[in-house]
Write a protein that holds these residues in place. Structure first.
Motif, PDB file in Angstrom:
ATOM      1  N   VAL A   1     128.274 134.063  55.701  1.00 58.99           N
ATOM      2  CA  VAL A   1     127.641 134.150  57.022  1.00 58.99           C
ATOM      3  C   VAL A   1     126.129 134.247  56.881  1.00 58.99           C
ATOM      4  CG1 VAL A   1     127.400 135.590  59.085  1.00 58.99           C
ATOM      5  CG2 VAL A   1     129.675 135.096  58.172  1.00 58.99           C
ATOM      6  N   ARG A   2     125.656 134.990  55.897  1.00 65.06           N
ATOM      7  CA  ARG A   2     124.208 135.064  55.673  1.00 65.06           C
ATOM      8  C   ARG A   2     123.639 133.689  55.330  1.00 65.06           C
ATOM      9  NH1 ARG A   2     125.379 139.956  52.930  1.00 65.06           N
ATOM     10  NH2 ARG A   2     125.357 138.852  50.925  1.00 65.06           N
ATOM     11  N   ALA A   3     124.393 132.914  54.537  1.00 65.27           N
ATOM     12  CA  ALA A   3     123.903 131.604  54.109  1.00 65.27           C
ATOM     13  C   ALA A   3     124.089 130.533  55.173  1.00 65.27           C
ATOM     14  CB  ALA A   3     124.616 131.177  52.830  1.00 65.27           C
ATOM     15  N   PHE A   4     125.179 130.626  55.923  1.00 64.39           N
ATOM     16  CA  PHE A   4     125.521 129.573  56.891  1.00 64.39           C
ATOM     17  C   PHE A   4     126.209 130.210  58.105  1.00 64.39           C
ATOM     18  CE2 PHE A   4     128.164 125.884  58.287  1.00 64.39           C
ATOM     19  CZ  PHE A   4     127.132 124.986  58.517  1.00 64.39           C
ATOM     20  N   PRO A   5     125.426 130.808  59.016  1.00 61.18           N
ATOM     21  CA  PRO A   5     126.017 131.533  60.155  1.00 61.18           C
ATOM     22  C   PRO A   5     126.871 130.666  61.082  1.00 61.18           C
ATOM     23  CG  PRO A   5     123.676 132.024  59.935  1.00 61.18           C
ATOM     24  CD  PRO A   5     123.958 130.890  59.017  1.00 61.18           C
ATOM     25  N   GLN A   6     126.635 129.348  61.090  1.00 52.49           N
ATOM     26  CA  GLN A   6     127.406 128.455  61.958  1.00 52.49           C
ATOM     27  C   GLN A   6     128.896 128.549  61.704  1.00 52.49           C
ATOM     28  OE1 GLN A   6     124.591 127.767  60.371  1.00 52.49           O
ATOM     29  NE2 GLN A   6     123.530 125.970  61.175  1.00 52.49           N
ATOM     30  N   ILE A   7     129.246 129.041  60.524  1.00 55.18           N
ATOM     31  CA  ILE A   7     130.654 129.103  60.148  1.00 55.18           C
ATOM     32  C   ILE A   7     131.451 130.015  61.081  1.00 55.18           C
ATOM     33  CG2 ILE A   7     130.667 131.088  58.555  1.00 55.18           C
ATOM     34  CD1 ILE A   7     132.139 129.228  56.572  1.00 55.18           C
ATOM     35  N   LEU A   8     130.760 130.906  61.776  1.00 53.47           N
ATOM     36  CA  LEU A   8     131.449 131.830  62.682  1.00 53.47           C
ATOM     37  C   LEU A   8     131.821 131.203  64.019  1.00 53.47           C
ATOM     38  CD1 LEU A   8     129.493 135.182  62.187  1.00 53.47           C
ATOM     39  CD2 LEU A   8     131.838 134.659  61.468  1.00 53.47           C
ATOM     40  N   VAL A   9     131.220 130.073  64.371  1.00 55.64           N
ATOM     41  CA  VAL A   9     131.480 129.486  65.693  1.00 55.64           C
ATOM     42  C   VAL A   9     132.078 128.091  65.598  1.00 55.64           C
ATOM     43  CG1 VAL A   9     129.638 130.820  66.768  1.00 55.64           C
ATOM     44  CG2 VAL A   9     129.142 128.546  65.897  1.00 55.64           C
ATOM     45  N   MET A  10     132.379 127.625  64.397  1.00 56.10           N
ATOM     46  CA  MET A  10     132.956 126.291  64.243  1.00 56.10           C
ATOM     47  C   MET A  10     134.406 126.275  64.704  1.00 56.10           C
ATOM     48  SD  MET A  10     131.349 125.396  60.514  1.00 56.10           S
ATOM     49  CE  MET A  10     132.577 124.112  60.259  1.00 56.10           C
ATOM     50  N   ASP A  11     134.889 125.080  65.027  1.00 59.18           N
ATOM     51  CA  ASP A  11     136.282 124.919  65.437  1.00 59.18           C
ATOM     52  C   ASP A  11     137.174 124.931  64.198  1.00 59.18           C
ATOM     53  OD1 ASP A  11     138.745 122.986  66.084  1.00 59.18           O
ATOM     54  OD2 ASP A  11     138.039 123.877  67.955  1.00 59.18           O
ATOM     55  N   ILE A  12     138.191 125.743  64.236  1.00 59.42           N
ATOM     56  CA  ILE A  12     139.032 125.913  63.042  1.00 59.42           C
ATOM     57  C   ILE A  12     139.836 124.650  62.755  1.00 59.42           C
ATOM     58  CG2 ILE A  12     140.989 127.169  62.067  1.00 59.42           C
ATOM     59  CD1 ILE A  12     139.968 129.666  63.472  1.00 59.42           C
ATOM     60  N   GLU A  13     140.592 124.158  63.730  1.00 58.38           N
ATOM     61  CA  GLU A  13     141.491 123.031  63.487  1.00 58.38           C
ATOM     62  C   GLU A  13     140.745 121.722  63.302  1.00 58.38           C
ATOM     63  OE1 GLU A  13     144.668 122.796  62.806  1.00 58.38           O
ATOM     64  OE2 GLU A  13     144.717 124.973  62.768  1.00 58.38           O
ATOM     65  N   GLU A  14     139.769 121.454  64.146  1.00 58.93           N
ATOM     66  CA  GLU A  14     139.114 120.152  64.128  1.00 58.93           C
ATOM     67  C   GLU A  14     138.024 120.042  63.067  1.00 58.93           C
ATOM     68  OE1 GLU A  14     137.708 118.953  67.916  1.00 58.93           O
ATOM     69  OE2 GLU A  14     139.650 119.174  68.907  1.00 58.93           O
ATOM     70  N   GLU A  15     137.538 121.156  62.548  1.00 59.54           N
ATOM     71  CA  GLU A  15     136.458 121.107  61.572  1.00 59.54           C
ATOM     72  C   GLU A  15     136.882 121.734  60.246  1.00 59.54           C
ATOM     73  OE1 GLU A  15     132.314 121.086  63.849  1.00 59.54           O
ATOM     74  OE2 GLU A  15     133.452 122.885  64.310  1.00 59.54           O
ATOM     75  N   MET A  16     137.014 123.051  60.200  1.00 60.76           N
ATOM     76  CA  MET A  16     137.244 123.718  58.922  1.00 60.76           C
ATOM     77  C   MET A  16     138.584 123.349  58.289  1.00 60.76           C
ATOM     78  SD  MET A  16     135.460 127.465  59.343  1.00 60.76           S
ATOM     79  CE  MET A  16     136.349 128.053  60.780  1.00 60.76           C
ATOM     80  N   ALA A  17     139.652 123.415  59.050  1.00 58.01           N
ATOM     81  CA  ALA A  17     140.976 123.133  58.478  1.00 58.01           C
ATOM     82  C   ALA A  17     141.084 121.684  58.017  1.00 58.01           C
ATOM     83  CB  ALA A  17     142.063 123.440  59.512  1.00 58.01           C
ATOM     84  N   GLU A  18     140.434 120.776  58.709  1.00 66.80           N
ATOM     85  CA  GLU A  18     140.467 119.369  58.317  1.00 66.80           C
ATOM     86  C   GLU A  18     139.811 119.175  56.955  1.00 66.80           C
ATOM     87  OE1 GLU A  18     138.919 115.002  59.979  1.00 66.80           O
ATOM     88  OE2 GLU A  18     138.516 116.851  61.098  1.00 66.80           O
TER      89      GLU A  18
END
Length: 467
Positions: A293-310
């Motif tokens: 989170v310190r390095a890349f705070p956007q990770i807290l608001v990204m879409d799980i299924e459409e972005e991270m899980a993919e």
């Protein structure tokens, strides 16, 4: 007896059930009824609800609107939005509004009519108040042309109380550190900042941010103006406590807010907690999540299924076993698009001889631009006859252009630049060796940051939709 509605006959007018009928409370004569039917036929409206008073004021209103250049479709849309308009006197509603916008902003009658169709309620607002709001904005140095376009996008700004506009702008300059010439970009992109109450909303927010150690409050407002509409106890303090709970220090949290202010307005229940839990499910520890989170705070608001899980599924399919280690070393990889970003890079690296094991050892290779860094440098080495796969990826990619030419290629930088220009001409791309593409504006992830659930007042629809 009167009709409850009018039925479109398909033959250029409205079918009626009698030669004489009651409309509202008055009897319409056949000759007058024919003229009314002819006027309504131009509107192309399938159903018109009662009561509609077909009086002389109604006909005068339609004639006034048509004289402004309103087409049948637009006029029909306006009357569907505001059926009571047919009962009003144009001298007290439409004409004063048109006079104001044509005088202050030099609109033509067609532009005024488009504005009226988008926001019919502007006719109800006092003529003097509308003129005063527009004059205040012009006094900031805003030119008439961009202000006309802004008013078409957000017609509701003309309905804001002039004293509210004046106090909001004064507060942004005196207390938030804005300069006069910095107000227009803010208003252009986020005109609702003029709607926030200074005493109950803006002041508590800025005081809270300064209290927790934010050094550049102005940057946060410029990047995410909606933060001014957040409740301090219900939203901002809750986000602050959440970040403390995942292991961020009190010193690091203000830096996170400045790096990605949209975290401040994100919904804890719908975004922050689910994203934290998903990262932990990948095998990351609480401390790992805090580091990411310190390095890349956007990770807290990204879409799980459409972005991270993919991204995770794709990396697993390519043989990345330690997903937690991979995303820990390159958190931003979870925001990359698989088809347009990750897949082409992996395909190229494998074609030149790199194994997946070597790529996993240096996840940062996926963060470099394919067109501007990876392709030019690998192609130049192959042109020189160098076995590319024999050299580690960090040595090739994680260095400046001059250092690459000196330590890796052993050639002058001018030769590399000339090679890149020739390569770009053959491939039909713009040569920009060694430079990354322009970074996205702070506060934005791969998808529009406005899409995630938020807890703030005055979304864009408040000023753009009709009332």
């Amino acid at each position: 007896m009167g009709l409850g509605f009018l039925v479109w006959s398909g033959g250029g007018g409205f079918g009626v059930r009698s030669r004489r009928r009651l409309v509202g409370c008055s009897v319409v004569a056949p000759a007058e009824e024919r003229s009314v039917r002819l006027a309504l036929g131009k509107l192309k409206v399938e159903v018109l609800p009662e009561p509609l008073k077909f009086s002389s004021s109604w006909r005068t209103m339609v004639e006034t609107l048509e004289s402004m250049g309103l087409t049948g479709t637009r006029l029909s849309k306006l009357l569907r939005k505001r059926p009571a308009l047919l009962e009003l006197d144009p001298m007290e509603t439409v004409i004063p509004f048109v006079r104001t916008v044509t005088t202050v902003l030099d609109y033509d009658t067609k532009g005024a009519s488009i504005l009226l169709c988008k926001r019919p309620s502007l006719m109800d607002y006092p003529e003097i108040a509308v003129a005063e709001v527009l004059s205040i904005l012009l006094s900031l140095g805003i030119e008439e042309r961009p202000l006309r376009f802004l008013l078409l996008r957000f017609p509701g700004i003309a309905e804001i109380n002039p004293s509210q506009v004046r106090s909001s702008l004064r507060y942004l300059v005196k207390d938030a550190g804005f300069k006069i010439n910095e107000l227009w970009p803010l208003i252009r992109d986020s005109p609702w900042v003029m709607c926030y109450d200074v005493e109950t909303e803006c002041t508590p927010v800025i005081e809270f941010l300064e209290e927790i150690g934010v050094q550049n409050v102005k940057l946060i407002i410029q990047t995410e103006p909606r933060v001014l509409g957040c409740s301090v106890p219900e939203q901002l303090e809750s986000v602050y406590k959440f970040l403390l709970s995942i292991g961020l220090s009190r010193r690091a949290i203000p830096l996170v807010f400045q790096l990605f202010p949209s975290v401040l307005i994100a919904s804890i229940e719908e975004k922050l907690v689910p994203n934290r839990d998903y990262l932990i499910s990948l095998g990351l520890t609480r401390g790992d999540v805090a580091h990411m989170v310190r390095a890349f705070p956007q990770i807290l608001v990204m879409d799980i299924e459409e972005e991270m899980a993919e991204v995770v599924r794709f990396l697993e399919s390519k043989g990345v076993d330690e997903i937690a280690e991979f995303v820990f070393r390159l958190p931003s990889v979870l925001a990359y698009d698989v088809d347009s970003n990750i897949k082409p890079k992996l395909s190229l690296l494998k074609r030149v001889g790199y194994e997946m094991r070597q790529i996993v050892e240096f996840p940062g290779c996926l963060s470099f631009s394919l067109e501007d860094v990876i392709i030019p440098r690998l192609a130049f080495l192959r042109y020189l006859g160098v076995d590319v796969s024999s050299k580690r990826l960090p040595i090739i990619l994680a260095c400046s252009e001059d250092r690459f030419c000196e330590r890796v290629a052993s050639r002058p930088t001018s030769e590399f630049k000339e090679f890149c220009r020739d390569l770009a001409e053959r491939r039909g791309v713009n040569p920009r060796p060694g430079k990354q593409r322009k970074r996205r504006r702070k506060g934005r992830t791969r998808k529009n940051s406005r899409a995630f659930p938020t807890r703030c007042r005055f979304p864009i629809s408040e000023l753009s939709s009709q009332r």
